[in-house]
Each structure stands twice: as C-alpha cells, then as structure tokens.
Design an enzyme around this catalytic site. Sequence first.
Site, PDB file in Angstrom:
ATOM      1  N   CYS A 130     -25.229   7.462  21.783  1.00  0.00           N
ATOM      2  CA  CYS A 130     -26.206   6.383  21.870  1.00  0.00           C
ATOM      3  C   CYS A 130     -26.915   6.395  23.226  1.00  0.00           C
ATOM      4  CB  CYS A 130     -25.538   5.031  21.665  1.00  0.00           C
ATOM      5  SG  CYS A 130     -26.690   3.644  21.831  1.00  0.00           S
ATOM      6  N   LYS A 174     -19.362  11.129  16.936  1.00  0.00           N
ATOM      7  CA  LYS A 174     -20.791  11.362  16.725  1.00  0.00           C
ATOM      8  C   LYS A 174     -21.435  11.543  18.091  1.00  0.00           C
ATOM      9  CE  LYS A 174     -24.926   9.704  14.314  1.00  0.00           C
ATOM     10  NZ  LYS A 174     -25.906   9.757  15.401  1.00  0.00           N
TER      11      LYS A 174
END
Length: 363
Positions: A130, A174
Amino acid sequence: MKLGFWENLKKKAAGESRPIFVLAPMADVTDAAFRQIIPKYSRAEDDACGGDSTIRQTGGVLDAMWTEFVSADGLCHEKAREKLSVDLKYSEEERPIVAQLFTSNPENMKNAAKLCANLGFDGVDINMGCPDRKVEKQGAGAALMKNPPLARALIRAAKEGVSDASKNIPVSVKTRLGYNKDELEDWLPELLAENPAVVTIHARTRKEMSKVPARWERIKEVVKIRDALGSQALIFGNGDVSSIEDGVKRVGESLADGVMLGKAIFGRPDLFSDSRELENNSEEIFPEKRLRIMIEHTKLFEDFFVNENSGKFLGVKKSFAIMKKHYKAYVSDFSKAKELRMKLMETENAHEVENVVNSFLLT
C-alpha cells in the site's frame, strides 16, 4: 508451509483447467455490503435475485475474497478495535475470506492474526504494497519493501498468531515489484524464505503507482524465481486485469497460479460469473438489470453502515458518500447515463436513489 484452503482451490482450478481467481482488497470498496453482493451474482447457481429478477447465473470462478486492509495496531487497542471490527465482519457466503492486515509491529501482527483466526477467517494476508503515506509513515505497507528483515519478522509473527489460536490457516503476502525501482530479484527471495502460502505481486513499483501499465512479464520472472528456490508458495499476479478472459491470457503467459482482479469489479458484481449477463444484453434490458443491483447494493450499504435501526447495522457508521463512488461504474455505457449519474450524486439515501432510478426507467 500451510497452504490450507489454497490447496483445495489449486486442485479445483487445475481440474477446471483455469487459474485461481481472487478479488483484491480495496479500501472503502470491498466492504461487507459489496462483498455480499459479489458472490450473489458471481457464484449463485439458482435464481440470483430471489425470484424478483430475470438474472440467473450458472456458477462462476470467484475462488476467494479479501477484506479491506485493517490496522493490526488498531486491533490491539480496545477502543480502536471496536471501531475497526466493522471491517472484519463477513458472511458465510463470502468464504473463503482472507483478512488483510497492515502494521510494522511484529507483536501487534501476532495478536491481530490470532484475533482473525479466532474470528473464523480462512486466511491472513499481510499488506506490503500500500502506497498510502499515512500507512508508510508507520513503516507499514509499501515501506516494508525497504526493510526486508522486518517484513520477514511480520510473516513469522502472523504465523505464530494463527498457531497460538490453534487454527491451521495460511498466511500470505501482497506486495509490489519494489519501492523506487524494480528489486524483484532481491525482494522476492526474502519473502519466500519465510514460506508464505501465497505471494501476490502487483506488477508495478511503489513509485510507479498506477501511472504505467502493469508489467506482467515480471510476473513470469516471479514464477521462475519461486521455482528456482524450490518454494511451494502460490504466485498470483495483479494489475490491469480487465476481465476473466484477460486474466486467463495473462496467467497463461506468465505461468502464475492465479490472478487477483481489483478495479474491474466496479459496477460489475457478476464479473466472475460464467454468464455475466449484465454485460451481454441489449440496451433495452441491460440498464435496468444493472441499476436494480445498484439499488440493492445501496440499500445493503445503508442497512450495514448508515441506518442504526436497520437490524443489520454493523455497529460503526460510514458516510453515504462512500457508496457514490460505485455509481459512475454502475451507470455507464447506455443512453443518458451521464444525466442519471449527476442526479444520483445529489442523493442522500437509498430511498432517493431508488426514486431517481425508477423515474429514469419510466422515461
């Protein structure tokens, strides 16, 4: 390595000669309301609309979903945990469902992973990609690509947490190709050394954001590195995948195990279905089907997050304006869509949305 439910999904997808398909975690998008709408139209085998619509699905390829990312630090503090708990609400229809967490504190990761395991999640995923500056200032998200030792410690901590809960659920990651530059050859082996069940790679660097096309040729290198290291981790590619057909093509070229779709789901809750009737009908009937689902989605959002007396309220209020980001996608590709969108942006509740749509459909 604990592949958990991923092992079964791998066998299922292989038996159907296709990759694994999963839905990406997206803040203020893949909330509990939208996550209930999606499997209803992407997985249902019978009447997908409870008898009040002509839409019927024949199955689908949606294999797993993620929650929105949730702060592990917040989950470790009583007051914050109460507020964040709404982001960890899920229904049985959403399974397999993976809780995504972010933090730079291994102890908090351990405790949050234990909490998620006890809440019954099928897996825990660690966000290491992110680019949000508030997240990065905490040393979390994409910032972890600059700190491999900490990233590895977080994976170990998450595994300890689910183990402490006596739950055999897998831990995944991720991430991206790198921070300021592509550092895949150095970054990926660090992650694989901790034996995560799945590594999902968004095929861009943090610096690139979404300003350049996703470099899926690098996903092929991810697979080669994984194989060279003898890892059993599954590899999912992510970035710019527009449809199931596009995902099949990209996975075929990269040899990844699966593909994660994100923005393609906007306005297309049947994205993963076999029929995808919302895309294939003439304009005479196409708009009404999509608009009725938009109303259904809006009502569910209002019941979950706005109307405290709905009986479905999840305990924390959210702004109705969040729902409006979906309208641009739902209301497109048909005559007078722009005029309808403008009216919808002025609405303040689901009742007004339904009235606007009904009036539009009568014209």
